[in-house]
Every structure is written in structure tokens, then in C-alpha cells.
Design a protein around this motif. Structure first.
Motif, short mmCIF file in Angstrom:
data_model
loop_
_atom_site.label_atom_id
_atom_site.label_comp_id
_atom_site.label_asym_id
_atom_site.label_seq_id
_atom_site.Cartn_x
_atom_site.Cartn_y
_atom_site.Cartn_z
N VAL A 1 80.38 -89.41 46.91
CA VAL A 1 82.24 -88.68 46.69
C VAL A 1 82.35 -88.30 46.35
CG1 VAL A 1 84.17 -89.84 46.57
CG2 VAL A 1 82.65 -91.38 48.05
N LYS A 2 82.65 -87.03 47.37
CA LYS A 2 83.19 -85.73 46.71
C LYS A 2 84.49 -85.13 46.21
CE LYS A 2 82.92 -82.35 44.11
NZ LYS A 2 83.05 -82.73 41.77
N ILE A 3 85.80 -84.97 45.85
CA ILE A 3 86.80 -84.69 45.05
C ILE A 3 86.79 -83.24 45.14
CG2 ILE A 3 88.67 -85.22 44.41
CD1 ILE A 3 88.83 -88.22 43.46
N LEU A 4 87.50 -82.55 46.28
CA LEU A 4 87.62 -81.63 46.57
C LEU A 4 88.34 -80.81 45.18
CD1 LEU A 4 85.87 -80.69 49.67
CD2 LEU A 4 84.41 -80.89 47.84
N ASP A 5 89.15 -81.09 45.73
CA ASP A 5 90.60 -80.29 45.07
C ASP A 5 91.33 -81.53 45.68
OD1 ASP A 5 92.31 -77.86 43.89
OD2 ASP A 5 92.31 -76.92 45.75
N PHE A 6 92.93 -80.50 44.24
CA PHE A 6 94.43 -81.60 44.86
C PHE A 6 95.54 -80.92 44.58
CE2 PHE A 6 93.90 -81.53 40.63
CZ PHE A 6 94.27 -81.61 39.91
N MET A 7 97.04 -80.41 44.89
CA MET A 7 97.90 -80.70 44.47
C MET A 7 99.00 -81.21 43.97
SD MET A 7 99.09 -78.45 48.42
CE MET A 7 100.27 -78.23 47.89
N ARG A 8 100.20 -80.70 43.49
CA ARG A 8 101.27 -81.84 43.68
C ARG A 8 101.67 -81.77 45.32
NH1 ARG A 8 104.80 -79.75 38.30
NH2 ARG A 8 103.14 -81.05 36.90
N HIS A 9 102.52 -82.99 45.64
CA HIS A 9 102.92 -82.85 46.92
C HIS A 9 104.09 -84.09 46.45
CE1 HIS A 9 102.89 -82.42 51.19
NE2 HIS A 9 102.84 -84.18 51.18
N ARG A 10 105.07 -83.63 47.25
CA ARG A 10 106.01 -84.70 47.31
C ARG A 10 106.34 -85.76 46.38
NH1 ARG A 10 105.67 -85.61 54.08
NH2 ARG A 10 106.55 -83.98 54.67
N GLY A 11 106.75 -85.43 44.84
CA GLY A 11 106.41 -85.79 44.08
C GLY A 11 105.29 -86.81 43.69
N GLY A 12 104.00 -86.63 44.31
CA GLY A 12 103.04 -87.36 44.15
C GLY A 12 101.26 -86.61 43.86
N ILE A 13 100.42 -86.39 44.23
CA ILE A 13 99.68 -85.00 44.70
C ILE A 13 99.00 -85.68 45.88
CG2 ILE A 13 98.83 -85.43 42.41
CD1 ILE A 13 96.55 -87.08 43.36
N ARG A 14 98.25 -84.65 46.71
CA ARG A 14 97.82 -85.23 47.67
C ARG A 14 96.20 -83.79 47.50
NH1 ARG A 14 99.30 -81.96 53.25
NH2 ARG A 14 100.37 -84.21 53.70
N LEU A 15 94.71 -84.76 47.83
CA LEU A 15 93.75 -84.29 47.53
C LEU A 15 93.22 -84.55 48.20
CD1 LEU A 15 91.14 -86.57 47.28
CD2 LEU A 15 93.09 -87.99 45.23
N TRP A 16 92.04 -83.26 48.74
CA TRP A 16 90.64 -83.21 48.98
C TRP A 16 89.56 -84.02 49.30
CZ3 TRP A 16 94.93 -79.58 48.67
CH2 TRP A 16 95.66 -79.92 49.65
N MET A 17 88.71 -83.85 49.74
CA MET A 17 87.54 -85.00 49.61
C MET A 17 87.04 -84.72 50.66
SD MET A 17 88.21 -89.49 49.49
CE MET A 17 86.97 -89.44 49.85
N ARG A 18 84.97 -85.20 50.28
CA ARG A 18 84.89 -85.05 51.90
C ARG A 18 83.65 -86.51 51.32
NH1 ARG A 18 82.73 -79.82 54.81
NH2 ARG A 18 85.11 -78.86 55.07
N ALA A 19 82.51 -86.74 51.95
CA ALA A 19 81.51 -88.24 51.43
C ALA A 19 80.79 -88.13 52.74
CB ALA A 19 82.28 -89.68 51.82
N GLY A 20 79.71 -88.38 51.92
CA GLY A 20 78.40 -88.47 53.01
C GLY A 20 77.96 -87.03 53.52
N ARG A 21 77.69 -86.95 54.92
CA ARG A 21 77.10 -85.87 55.77
C ARG A 21 78.27 -84.98 54.90
NH1 ARG A 21 72.45 -83.55 58.21
NH2 ARG A 21 71.35 -85.77 58.10
N ASP A 22 79.12 -85.42 55.98
CA ASP A 22 80.05 -84.36 54.76
C ASP A 22 80.08 -83.40 54.09
OD1 ASP A 22 81.08 -83.56 57.64
OD2 ASP A 22 82.87 -85.08 57.13
N ALA A 23 79.88 -84.17 52.25
CA ALA A 23 79.77 -83.55 51.25
C ALA A 23 78.41 -82.70 51.19
CB ALA A 23 79.98 -84.89 50.39
N LEU A 24 77.33 -83.08 51.26
CA LEU A 24 76.13 -82.08 51.69
C LEU A 24 76.93 -81.25 52.07
CD1 LEU A 24 73.15 -82.09 51.05
CD2 LEU A 24 73.14 -83.70 53.65
N SER A 25 76.88 -81.42 53.50
CA SER A 25 77.16 -80.24 53.68
C SER A 25 78.32 -78.96 53.24
CB SER A 25 78.05 -79.74 55.67
OG SER A 25 76.91 -81.24 55.86
N ASP A 26 79.25 -80.11 53.10
CA ASP A 26 79.73 -78.60 51.73
C ASP A 26 79.49 -78.02 50.07
OD1 ASP A 26 83.32 -77.98 50.98
OD2 ASP A 26 81.90 -78.65 49.05
#
Length: 382
Positions: free
Chosen positions: A208-233
Motif C-alpha cells: 500500500v502506497k500513499i502517493l500524495d494528498f491535498m486539502r479538500h472541502r474541510g478535510g483531505i483528498r489522498l491519492w494511493m495505489r496498492a498491489g500491482r498499481d503500486a509496483l507499476s508506479d
């Protein structure tokens, strides 16, 4: 009669046999209903499975009124038995990502009390929205715990608890649900209402890899990838790092100092260039000859340099000194005059010059979409 959902009975079903119950033209394709299917329809923030039904390509899948509709590129005869084949690599990467998201969301909820208020899983990984803010350090801790849960190879189960049991379960859900609620459980990590297929053990997620995040509507939005997608990234980032290492002639673990050195050299060259441009502009200003008419001058320089030349030019001309910098169709300008109200000038002549701008009565600045020939012709005729 509702479609039998094989993806609930076994999320690892990759092919199956089914009877074609209906086939109707829809848009650019056909909507096909089977008596049973392993194709997961779009839902819960996850895109639909793709694959084949016989020789027909499954482009999309939706559920309406308990029936699962397969949008295909070709029709199938009603009553025939057809083999369905899931695009398994794509399905499995979605299972890895979705189960990985459950781990992250469960940990965020248990540690900080924040709710998962938005989720999307597509071809490029997934985004998750939380109801409160987290720092990078806090997300790093969540990521560490998430991967510890992956390496522990915990069981992942999905059940439909009776209504009387459901009311006592502390599960997460974005909606108020009362019946036919499917609960996905990862012991000690998460319990959540979810309609999507999942892995059977967290070890199948891999990473599991958390790639990035930003403030969003009073909270946060994060971008993540897991498994083969994390390997490809990781592979893509490694390739980029290797390419940068070659371009900068620097070891991969010394790229940041190499880039900092390159930026410092760039800034010094820019400073020298600005100095040379100012000298050129000052020389050009000193060489201007007096005229009763207008001046239209073209230079390479920044706003400050253009203003130096415009100030000098308006002292040498009886009309307007217009200085342009840039390229055809995308010029910046500074115009100045001792005798002409420049605000009124741009208002009256802006359309003809394809120009817009504003400023003081003696000097204005803005942008011009005209060509050099059009500009010079305008001031010659003026």
C-alpha cells in the motif's frame, strides 16, 4: 428474477457459463442480461469489470432493479449459453486497490475518527476523501500500519448479516442501510459496508502506497495505489529517476543537490540576462530620435525594461510611445504619452489593435493579439 451474482459467491471466479436472457440495442452497443454473471457492475466508487461474453467484448456493466446489464459491442442470441471471461488482471488490481483502501480508511477512522466521504477507483489507482485533515507525518504512520496489516496476511471476509445482527455491528458506511447489507471485515482493522469484490487475505494486496494528498472541502483528498498499481508506479518513478540521473550526470541518490545546483546556475544566468537586456534597452532609449508622431517599438525584455523604454520614448514623441515584447499574436505592451489620455486611447483603439489593458492616464499596460505587421501599420496610419 434477479441476476445471480457470482462475484459475491467467489471473487476469484474468472470464467463462467451463463444463459442469455435478453439482448437489446443500447446506444452504440447492446445491453445483455444473463441468468448469472461474474462481471462486477460499476458501483461503490469502482469502475465495472470488462472482458468477453463469447466473441462479444464487454465494454461496461451496470445493475438496475437487481438485473446486471452487460454493454457489449455485438449482440448475442437470446437462449444461447455463453462463456463469460473476466479481464482478470484488471479485476485483481481493482481488488488489491479496494482492499488496500479499506485498510487505510479503517485505520484513519479508528485512529482519528474521520469518515471516508468519497472514493473513486479507476485505471490510475484510487482517490480517497476524508472528513478531517491529516499531515504527511500522520499519513506516513497510517501507511506503515497499513503495510503491517498487509504483511500479517489477515483474512478478508464478506457476509450479509441478518438485520437483527446488523444493528449491533460497528461498521462504516456512507449511507443509512437497513437490508441486504454486505459487510467486508478485516479483523482488527476495518468493518465496512461494501458491494465490491475483495481479496481473500490482506497478503494478496502486496503493498500500500500513499502517493500524495491535498486539502479538500474541510478535510483531505489522498491519492494511493496498492498491489500491482503500486509496483507499476514505483517502476515508472525509477525509470524517471534513472533518466534524470543520466541527464544531470549525477548519481541517483544525489539528484536533489544536482538540481539545486542547476537551478542556482539558471538563476544567475537569468540575472545576467536581465542586466544585459536593461543595458540594451537603455542604449535603445538613448538612441531614440525626437518625432511629432508615434513610436511603435519591439524589444525582448520584461515589464520593467518595457517601462524604461516607454518612459524615454514618450519624452521623444508627440503622440504615443508603444513598446511590445513577446511573439506574434501574444504580445505584452506598455504604452505611454505626455499628450494623449492612454485610458481613452486603449478604449477607443483596443479593438483595432486586438488589445486589452489598463493603467494610468499617462501609461497603460496589457496584452495584444495582433501581429507585428498589423501593429506597425496601425501606428503608421494613426
Amino acid at each position: 428474477m434477479p441476476t445471480r451474482k457470482l462475484y459475491y459467491e467467489d471473487a476469484f471466479t474468472q470464467s463462467f457459463q451463463a444463459a442469455v436472457l435478453s439482448c437489446e440495442a443500447a446506444g452504440d452497443g447492446w445491453d445483455i442480461v444473463l441468468d448469472q454473471t461474474a462481471f462486477f457492475p460499476e458501483g461503490g466508487g469502482q469502475t465495472a469489470d470488462t472482458g468477453r461474453l463469447g466473441d462479444a467484448v464487454v465494454l461496461d456493466v451496470h445493475e438496475r432493479g437487481g438485473l446486471v446489464y452487460h454493454r457489449t459491442d455485438a449482440p448475442l442470441p437470446v437462449g444461447d449459453t455463453v462463456e463469460g471471461r473476466i479481464d482478470w488482471p484488471d479485476r485483481f488490481r481493482k481488488m488489491q486497490n479496494h482492499s488496500g483502501e479499506h485498510i487505510v480508511s479503517g485505520l484513519v477512522h479508528s485512529r482519528y475518527g474521520y469518515e471516508n466521504v468519497g472514493f473513486h477507483l479507476g485505471e490510475d489507482g484510487c482517490t480517497v476523501d476524508f472528513s478531517g485533515e491529516l499531515t504527511r507525518a500522520q499519513l506516513d504512520e497510517i501507511e506503515d500500519e497499513a503495510n503491517a496489516a498487509v504483511w500479517a496476511d489477515l483474512p478478508v471476509t464478506a457476509t450479509f448479516p441478518p438485520a437483527v445482527e446488523l444493528t449491533a455491528l460497528p461498521y462504516r458506511s456512507k449511507l443509512e442501510l437497513t437490508e441486504n447489507v454486505r459487510i467486508v471485515t478485516i479483523p482488527g482493522i476495518d468493518m465496512c459496508a461494501c458491494c465490491a469484490p475483495h481479496v481473500s487475505g490482506t497478503g494478496q494486496i502486496g503493498l500500500v502506497k500513499i502517493l500524495d494528498f491535498m486539502r479538500h472541502r474541510g478535510g483531505i483528498r489522498l491519492w494511493m495505489r496498492a498491489g500491482r498499481d503500486a509496483l507499476s508506479d514505483y517502476r515508472r518513478r525509477y525509470e524517471d529517476t534513472a533518466a534524470l540521473s543520466a541527464l544531470l550526470n549525477a548519481p541517483q541518490d544525489r539528484l536533489v543537490p544536482a538540481v539545486e545546483k542547476l537551478l542556482a546556475q539558471r538563476d544567475e544566468l537569468k540575472h545576467q540576462l536581465i542586466g544585459l537586456q536593461r543595458q540594451q534597452i537603455e542604449a535603445q532609449a538613448a538612441a531614440l530620435e525626437e518625432t511629432e508622431g508615434n513610436l511603435a517599438l519591439f524589444v525582448q525584455g520584461d515589464d520593467a525594461a518595457m517601462r524604461i523604454l516607454a518612459n524615454a520614448g514618450m519624452e521623444k514623441c508627440g503622440g504615443v510611445c508603444a513598446v511590445f515584447s513577446g511573439q506574434e499574436g501574444a504580445y505584452q505592451f506598455v504604452m505611454a504619452s505626455r499628450a494623449v489620455n492612454m485610458r481613452a486611447f486603449i478604449k477607443a483603439h483596443g479593438p483595432a489593435l486586438k488589445a486589452r489593458g489598463g493603467g494610468q492616464e499617462c501609461m497603460i499596460s496589457g496584452r495584444c493579439a495582433g501581429t507585428r505587421a498589423e501593429i506597425e501599420s496601425f501606428f503608421a496610419d494613426l
